[in-house]
Design an enzyme around this catalytic site. Sequence first.
Site, PDB file in Angstrom:
ATOM      1  N   HIS A  47       0.833  -1.220   0.000  1.00 15.16           N
ATOM      2  CA  HIS A  47       0.000   0.000   0.000  1.00 15.16           C
ATOM      3  C   HIS A  47       0.862   1.263   0.000  1.00 15.16           C
ATOM      4  CE1 HIS A  47      -4.109  -1.724   0.480  1.00 15.16           C
ATOM      5  NE2 HIS A  47      -3.393  -2.762   0.865  1.00 15.16           N
ATOM      6  N   SER A 139      -0.354 -12.519  -9.172  1.00 14.58           N
ATOM      7  CA  SER A 139      -0.538 -11.743 -10.401  1.00 14.58           C
ATOM      8  C   SER A 139      -0.506 -12.588 -11.666  1.00 14.58           C
ATOM      9  CB  SER A 139       0.501 -10.630 -10.476  1.00 14.58           C
ATOM     10  OG  SER A 139      -0.153  -9.424 -10.761  1.00 14.58           O
ATOM     11  N   SER A 140      -1.347 -13.610 -11.676  1.00 17.82           N
ATOM     12  CA  SER A 140      -1.453 -14.444 -12.880  1.00 17.82           C
ATOM     13  C   SER A 140      -1.946 -13.619 -14.071  1.00 17.82           C
ATOM     14  CB  SER A 140      -2.397 -15.623 -12.628  1.00 17.82           C
ATOM     15  OG  SER A 140      -3.720 -15.193 -12.392  1.00 17.82           O
ATOM     16  N   ASP A 185       3.168  -4.827 -10.557  1.00 13.82           N
ATOM     17  CA  ASP A 185       3.163  -6.203 -11.040  1.00 13.82           C
ATOM     18  C   ASP A 185       3.855  -6.333 -12.392  1.00 13.82           C
ATOM     19  OD1 ASP A 185       1.685  -6.422  -8.783  1.00 13.82           O
ATOM     20  OD2 ASP A 185      -0.225  -6.799  -9.774  1.00 13.82           O
TER      21      ASP A 185
HETATM   22  P1  ADP Z   1      -4.262 -12.612  -9.856  1.00 13.14           P
HETATM   23  O1  ADP Z   1      -3.763 -11.752 -10.953  1.00 13.14           O
HETATM   24  O2  ADP Z   1      -3.881 -12.106  -8.489  1.00 13.14           O
HETATM   25  O3  ADP Z   1      -3.886 -14.045 -10.009  1.00 13.14           O
HETATM   26  P2  ADP Z   1      -6.748 -11.779 -10.949  1.00 13.14           P
HETATM   27  O4  ADP Z   1      -8.158 -11.924 -10.498  1.00 13.14           O
HETATM   28  O5  ADP Z   1      -6.222 -10.430 -11.265  1.00 13.14           O
HETATM   29  O6  ADP Z   1      -5.841 -12.537  -9.886  1.00 13.14           O
HETATM   30  O7  ADP Z   1      -6.526 -12.627 -12.270  1.00 13.14           O
HETATM   31  C1  ADP Z   1      -7.002 -13.951 -12.323  1.00 13.14           C
HETATM   32  C2  ADP Z   1      -7.648 -14.143 -13.685  1.00 13.14           C
HETATM   33  O8  ADP Z   1      -6.627 -14.320 -14.674  1.00 13.14           O
HETATM   34  C3  ADP Z   1      -8.509 -15.372 -13.777  1.00 13.14           C
HETATM   35  O9  ADP Z   1      -9.823 -15.125 -13.346  1.00 13.14           O
HETATM   36  C4  ADP Z   1      -8.457 -15.681 -15.262  1.00 13.14           C
HETATM   37  O10 ADP Z   1      -9.400 -14.869 -15.960  1.00 13.14           O
HETATM   38  C5  ADP Z   1      -7.083 -15.219 -15.673  1.00 13.14           C
HETATM   39  N1  ADP Z   1      -6.112 -16.317 -15.777  1.00 13.14           N
HETATM   40  C6  ADP Z   1      -4.981 -16.479 -15.074  1.00 13.14           C
HETATM   41  N2  ADP Z   1      -4.305 -17.579 -15.506  1.00 13.14           N
HETATM   42  C7  ADP Z   1      -5.046 -18.116 -16.505  1.00 13.14           C
HETATM   43  C8  ADP Z   1      -4.913 -19.253 -17.361  1.00 13.14           C
HETATM   44  N3  ADP Z   1      -3.867 -20.077 -17.270  1.00 13.14           N
HETATM   45  N4  ADP Z   1      -5.888 -19.484 -18.271  1.00 13.14           N
HETATM   46  C9  ADP Z   1      -6.948 -18.663 -18.367  1.00 13.14           C
HETATM   47  N5  ADP Z   1      -7.124 -17.594 -17.595  1.00 13.14           N
HETATM   48  C10 ADP Z   1      -6.198 -17.303 -16.681  1.00 13.14           C
HETATM   49 MG    MG Z   2      -4.334  -9.647 -11.214  1.00 16.32          MG
END
Ligand code: ADP
Ligand code: MG
Length: 395
Positions: A47, A139-140, A185
Amino acid sequence: MSAAPHPTADSAVPGTQDLAARFTREFGAAPAGVWQAPGRVNLIGEHTDYNEGFVLPFAIDRTARVAVGIRQDSTVRLLSTYGDQGMVSASLDALEPGSAKGWTKYPLGVMWALRERGIDVPGIDLLLDSDVPLGAGLSSSHAIECAVVTALNELTGAGLAAQDMVLATQRAENDFVGAPTGIMDQSASLRGAKGHAVFLDCRDQNATLVPFETEPAGLVLLVIDTKVSHSHADGGYASRRASCELGAEVMGVKALRDVQVGDLEEASGLLDEVTFRRVRHVVTENDRVLQTVERLAAEGPAAIGTLLDASHASMRDDFEISCPELDLAVDTARANGAIGARMTGGGFGGAAIALTPVASEAKVRAAVVRAFAEAGYAAPDIFTVSPAAGAMRVA
Ligand code: ADP
Ligand code: MG
């Protein structure tokens, strides 16, 4: 996805070939290349970003990979190895905020943002495979965006510098996906390097690599995903931001970045009790980031444990963004040998990190699993991460 095997440097190559082969089967021609970008963990600095302060994330050894082929028309076809959405088609010319659903808004948002910059983006076929756990605070979503922007930067010959790619993905997240995120990120994913953390000044967006290697110090960095949803829908995030803005206004500064630890006594006389504690978190957290950078350079990771602990206490007591599951993870890890632990990410759930001597890793893991079971919480997901390379082409 979180059950995916922990990747090693060796596993990257066969995995890449599999992805290219699968692309060829799905789309009928070989891809032009395969690019990857990592998720990230924030080591310290929570933050502080929207207060124009400091953060210290690092790229992790879990990546999103995209195989991409260029098309001769303005169609985009997208497929992920995860989920059941199937192949999604979109038209480049119809891209606008709100036009995409599900995961496709991340790659399509990047394509939109690049077009908004005047870059001539072609139609593409894209196959995504990722072992960054979804929604665990690693941060996927940015891993996907950073893999895509790196691929398109090369395929279009746009020649964007890392900093421009950071801004393009931020534009995609803010204006296309609709998530009010900063630059941390993407900066970690695009600018990270093996054995380093990324020291980021959120005021001027300057990024510096800081040596951060756990293995030579006999340490591992454990991520403990509490599985508690870190949705900010309850307004907790917005109210923290509002408190910070109020604090800066009363203190007569542009942002809390401009308040020093030595100013806190004066602040306590000017601010109401709650606003003061919010301000104290941000001010002391900025200071802890600077101290962490210094100690990593001078002494190595074994010297930063107390700073991680102090960061957690500050978020728990002053900023009040922890939750019982995160506190239990942190306390249990500490009590069983971790030399420092803290929640990481926006708070109200998500993951904690625990810097742990290799010799204590098994004990910490077992103790946390047991403590969660005894408390009646869902089983946590526990895994190690190490500071890894930023986005790159892999095939
Ligand atoms: P974070 O970024 O913290 O992991 P978010 O809610 O910002 O969480 O992002 C998650 C979203 O990213 C999922 O709901 C999906 O839409 C997408 N996502 C991540 N990895 C994949 C994947 N391997 N295949 C499809 N969608 C994905
Ligand atoms: Mg995210």
